[in-house]
Scaffold this motif. Structure first.
Motif, PDB file in Angstrom:
ATOM      1  N   ALA A 253       8.338  16.898  14.976  1.00 17.92           N
ATOM      2  CA  ALA A 253       7.258  16.595  14.039  1.00 17.92           C
ATOM      3  C   ALA A 253       6.854  17.834  13.261  1.00 17.92           C
ATOM      4  CB  ALA A 253       6.058  16.025  14.791  1.00 17.92           C
ATOM      5  N   TRP A 254       6.675  18.958  13.949  1.00 17.71           N
ATOM      6  CA  TRP A 254       6.273  20.180  13.260  1.00 17.71           C
ATOM      7  C   TRP A 254       7.340  20.649  12.283  1.00 17.71           C
ATOM      8  CZ3 TRP A 254       4.700  22.619  18.575  1.00 17.71           C
ATOM      9  CH2 TRP A 254       3.488  22.057  18.988  1.00 17.71           C
ATOM     10  N   THR A 255       8.615  20.456  12.642  1.00 24.00           N
ATOM     11  CA  THR A 255       9.699  20.821  11.728  1.00 24.00           C
ATOM     12  C   THR A 255       9.649  19.968  10.473  1.00 24.00           C
ATOM     13  OG1 THR A 255      11.131  21.565  13.537  1.00 24.00           O
ATOM     14  CG2 THR A 255      12.204  20.955  11.459  1.00 24.00           C
ATOM     15  N   GLN A 256       9.492  18.654  10.645  1.00 22.87           N
ATOM     16  CA  GLN A 256       9.429  17.773   9.481  1.00 22.87           C
ATOM     17  C   GLN A 256       8.210  18.059   8.609  1.00 22.87           C
ATOM     18  OE1 GLN A 256      10.132  13.550  10.203  1.00 22.87           O
ATOM     19  NE2 GLN A 256      11.322  14.023  12.037  1.00 22.87           N
ATOM     20  N   ALA A 257       7.127  18.520   9.229  1.00 20.74           N
ATOM     21  CA  ALA A 257       5.910  18.824   8.480  1.00 20.74           C
ATOM     22  C   ALA A 257       5.913  20.245   7.919  1.00 20.74           C
ATOM     23  CB  ALA A 257       4.696  18.633   9.386  1.00 20.74           C
ATOM     24  N   GLY A 258       6.960  21.015   8.211  1.00 16.04           N
ATOM     25  CA  GLY A 258       7.031  22.390   7.727  1.00 16.04           C
ATOM     26  C   GLY A 258       6.119  23.343   8.474  1.00 16.04           C
ATOM     27  N   GLN A 259       5.666  22.965   9.668  1.00 15.40           N
ATOM     28  CA  GLN A 259       4.735  23.780  10.453  1.00 15.40           C
ATOM     29  C   GLN A 259       5.524  24.568  11.512  1.00 15.40           C
ATOM     30  OE1 GLN A 259       1.737  21.036  11.866  1.00 15.40           O
ATOM     31  NE2 GLN A 259       1.160  20.434   9.788  1.00 15.40           N
ATOM     32  N   HIS A 260       6.373  25.451  11.011  1.00 21.10           N
ATOM     33  CA  HIS A 260       7.356  26.097  11.871  1.00 21.10           C
ATOM     34  C   HIS A 260       6.744  27.106  12.830  1.00 21.10           C
ATOM     35  CE1 HIS A 260      10.324  24.138   9.390  1.00 21.10           C
ATOM     36  NE2 HIS A 260       9.814  24.702   8.310  1.00 21.10           N
ATOM     37  N   GLN A 261       5.614  27.716  12.462  1.00 23.71           N
ATOM     38  CA  GLN A 261       5.015  28.698  13.359  1.00 23.71           C
ATOM     39  C   GLN A 261       4.582  28.059  14.676  1.00 23.71           C
ATOM     40  OE1 GLN A 261       4.920  32.063  12.633  1.00 23.71           O
ATOM     41  NE2 GLN A 261       4.420  32.227  14.819  1.00 23.71           N
ATOM     42  N   LYS A 262       4.142  26.816  14.611  1.00 21.17           N
ATOM     43  CA  LYS A 262       3.766  26.122  15.843  1.00 21.17           C
ATOM     44  C   LYS A 262       4.961  26.027  16.787  1.00 21.17           C
ATOM     45  CE  LYS A 262       0.218  23.219  13.658  1.00 21.17           C
ATOM     46  NZ  LYS A 262      -0.240  21.843  13.413  1.00 21.17           N
ATOM     47  N   THR A 263       6.105  25.683  16.229  1.00 18.70           N
ATOM     48  CA  THR A 263       7.310  25.580  17.052  1.00 18.70           C
ATOM     49  C   THR A 263       7.688  26.933  17.638  1.00 18.70           C
ATOM     50  OG1 THR A 263       8.159  23.688  15.811  1.00 18.70           O
ATOM     51  CG2 THR A 263       9.767  24.996  17.036  1.00 18.70           C
ATOM     52  N   VAL A 264       7.626  27.984  16.836  1.00 22.86           N
ATOM     53  CA  VAL A 264       7.965  29.317  17.330  1.00 22.86           C
ATOM     54  C   VAL A 264       7.031  29.718  18.460  1.00 22.86           C
ATOM     55  CG1 VAL A 264       7.953  31.775  16.738  1.00 22.86           C
ATOM     56  CG2 VAL A 264       9.076  30.140  15.226  1.00 22.86           C
ATOM     57  N   ASP A 265       5.722  29.505  18.259  1.00 22.76           N
ATOM     58  CA  ASP A 265       4.753  29.918  19.271  1.00 22.76           C
ATOM     59  C   ASP A 265       5.001  29.225  20.614  1.00 22.76           C
ATOM     60  OD1 ASP A 265       3.468  31.565  17.471  1.00 22.76           O
ATOM     61  OD2 ASP A 265       1.960  30.073  16.914  1.00 22.76           O
ATOM     62  N   VAL A 266       5.205  27.910  20.573  1.00 25.33           N
ATOM     63  CA  VAL A 266       5.333  27.159  21.820  1.00 25.33           C
ATOM     64  C   VAL A 266       6.703  27.379  22.464  1.00 25.33           C
ATOM     65  CG1 VAL A 266       5.295  24.869  22.870  1.00 25.33           C
ATOM     66  CG2 VAL A 266       3.637  25.448  21.092  1.00 25.33           C
ATOM     67  N   THR A 267       7.774  27.395  21.653  1.00 22.47           N
ATOM     68  CA  THR A 267       9.096  27.597  22.241  1.00 22.47           C
ATOM     69  C   THR A 267       9.247  29.003  22.813  1.00 22.47           C
ATOM     70  OG1 THR A 267      10.006  28.102  20.045  1.00 22.47           O
ATOM     71  CG2 THR A 267      10.296  25.852  20.872  1.00 22.47           C
ATOM     72  N   GLN A 268       8.608  29.991  22.193  1.00 17.24           N
ATOM     73  CA  GLN A 268       8.656  31.336  22.767  1.00 17.24           C
ATOM     74  C   GLN A 268       8.070  31.338  24.175  1.00 17.24           C
ATOM     75  OE1 GLN A 268       6.643  33.844  19.861  1.00 17.24           O
ATOM     76  NE2 GLN A 268       8.551  34.906  19.410  1.00 17.24           N
ATOM     77  N   ARG A 269       6.931  30.691  24.322  1.00 20.01           N
ATOM     78  CA  ARG A 269       6.287  30.625  25.636  1.00 20.01           C
ATOM     79  C   ARG A 269       7.162  29.870  26.627  1.00 20.01           C
ATOM     80  NH1 ARG A 269       2.461  26.669  26.946  1.00 20.01           N
ATOM     81  NH2 ARG A 269       1.827  26.454  24.773  1.00 20.01           N
ATOM     82  N   ALA A 270       7.715  28.741  26.194  1.00 18.15           N
ATOM     83  CA  ALA A 270       8.533  27.932  27.100  1.00 18.15           C
ATOM     84  C   ALA A 270       9.832  28.644  27.472  1.00 18.15           C
ATOM     85  CB  ALA A 270       8.824  26.582  26.460  1.00 18.15           C
ATOM     86  N   LEU A 271      10.409  29.379  26.531  1.00 19.23           N
ATOM     87  CA  LEU A 271      11.667  30.068  26.803  1.00 19.23           C
ATOM     88  C   LEU A 271      11.487  31.225  27.784  1.00 19.23           C
ATOM     89  CD1 LEU A 271      13.307  29.973  23.279  1.00 19.23           C
ATOM     90  CD2 LEU A 271      14.313  29.068  25.377  1.00 19.23           C
ATOM     91  N   ARG A 272      10.291  31.752  27.894  1.00 25.19           N
ATOM     92  CA  ARG A 272      10.071  32.773  28.926  1.00 25.19           C
ATOM     93  C   ARG A 272      10.245  32.181  30.313  1.00 25.19           C
ATOM     94  NH1 ARG A 272       6.060  34.700  25.185  1.00 25.19           N
ATOM     95  NH2 ARG A 272       4.385  33.511  26.205  1.00 25.19           N
ATOM     96  N   ALA A 273       9.905  30.909  30.453  1.00 20.69           N
ATOM     97  CA  ALA A 273      10.073  30.240  31.747  1.00 20.69           C
ATOM     98  C   ALA A 273      11.456  29.635  31.910  1.00 20.69           C
ATOM     99  CB  ALA A 273       9.004  29.157  31.905  1.00 20.69           C
ATOM    100  N   TYR A 274      12.041  29.172  30.791  1.00 21.13           N
ATOM    101  CA  TYR A 274      13.326  28.458  30.845  1.00 21.13           C
ATOM    102  C   TYR A 274      14.258  29.027  29.777  1.00 21.13           C
ATOM    103  CZ  TYR A 274      10.054  25.491  33.292  1.00 21.13           C
ATOM    104  OH  TYR A 274       9.088  25.044  34.150  1.00 21.13           O
TER     105      TYR A 274
END
Length: 312
Positions: A253-274
């Motif tokens: 959804a964020w990608t389609q809406a052009g809200q890419h920073q949200k994706t970066v912020d959350v995936t960075q956090r998740a990738l630290r764990a996984y």
């Protein structure tokens, strides 16, 4: 119909529903899972029921991206079953009565649930029987004869918005269509999930998983703006980091809406764990590339003042 599809136990009939009040399917193979192997065990349970024998190791090697991969999606499970000749439907907004209807006709039902109350771990379970007020379940971790009350089953199922998978031989598709009715259509099921989600967020406005289910339906029905707002609400309410390992619709959804920073912020956090998750890495790379191409300067707080909230 082959004998392996027949029911082992029929104890009376409900006149109201024209279904047996108690059912247990036979030929349900159980095996305790190795670490993070609930999907491979679920696969061998379904394949064994329909007459195909594979080992847990064979299923894991075919379904996992790498040894120790902690996540196999429902789509990956369905794809593996498809290579063995079974068709699958994955639907949402399931309920106890639908599970009974499928089992009564000889179809084991795979549920995507949380492992137990208070746990954030996702888990596949196969329902293969029921009686008054309870369900009989093959659980890869907890054993071949787990019994959950209707209330327990529904409470654990809310975590994944009533997601279920039904696998079947192609020759039996008409039966599955009849039982699911309109929900056999994916488009109709998204409508059902949206209606269900709207009811859920009214009843449980502080439940992040209710908002996630509504958001997913809104996204699949093409309402990206509403979906991003609902996903944002879910994250603010406290979706745990591990949830993003299992579900990535917010990134879509964020990608389609052009809200890419949200994706970066959350995936960075998740990738630290996984760090080895291909799904998280793919969305992080996509969003990072989009931001590099952007010409509008970004503030340190992210797009539109977005502040991700860690909720583990």
């Amino acid at each position: 119909m082959p004998l392996r599809w027949m029911l082992l136990l029929w104890c009376g009939w409900s006149a109201a529903s024209a279904q047996p009040v108690s059912v247990t399917l036979k030929n349900i193979r159980h095996e305790f899972q190795a670490l993070n192997n609930c999907a491979p065990v679920t696969a061998i349970t379904l394949l064994g029921y329909y007459g195909t024998q594979v080992t847990q190791a064979q299923a894991a090697n075919a379904m996992k991206d790498y040894p120790g991969d902690p996540q196999v999606t429902s789509l990956e499970l369905a794809g593996y079953l498809g290579r063995a000749g079974l068709r699958s439907v994955i639907r949402y907004a399931g309920d106890a009565e639908l599970v009974r209807a499928l089992v009564a006709r000889g179809f084991p039902v795979v549920l995507q649930q949380r492992l137990q109350t208070g746990s954030n771990v996702a888990h596949f379970r196969t329902v293969y029987g029921y009686s008054k007020g309870q369900f009989l379940i093959s659980d890869p971790l907890l054993g071949p004869s787990l019994r959950l009350s209707t209330a327990q089953l529904m409470a654990l199922w809310q975590y994944y918005n009533g997601e279920y998978l039904v696998a079947y031989p192609p020759a039996r598709e008409a039966e599955v269509r009849q039982i699911l009715g309109a929900d056999f259509s994916a488009a109709a099921n998204w409508q059902h999930l949206r209606q269900h989600g709207e009811q859920d967020v009214k009843a449980r406005p502080n439940d992040p998983y209710a908002w996630w289910g509504l958001a997913k339906a809104q996204l699949r029905l093409g309402d990206v703006r509403a979906a991003t707002e609902s996903f944002d609400r879910a994250v603010r309410l406290g979706v745990p980091t591990v949830y993003f390992l299992y579900r990535q619709e917010a990134f879509e959804a964020w990608t389609q809406a052009g809200q890419h920073q949200k994706t970066v912020d959350v995936t960075q956090r998740a990738l630290r764990a996984y760090p080895n998750s291909k799904e998280l890495t793919g969305f992080y790379d996509l969003a990072s590339a989009a931001l590099r191409k952007a010409t509008v300067p970004r503030s340190t707080t992210g797009v539109n003042g977005w502040h991700p909230i860690s909720s583990d």
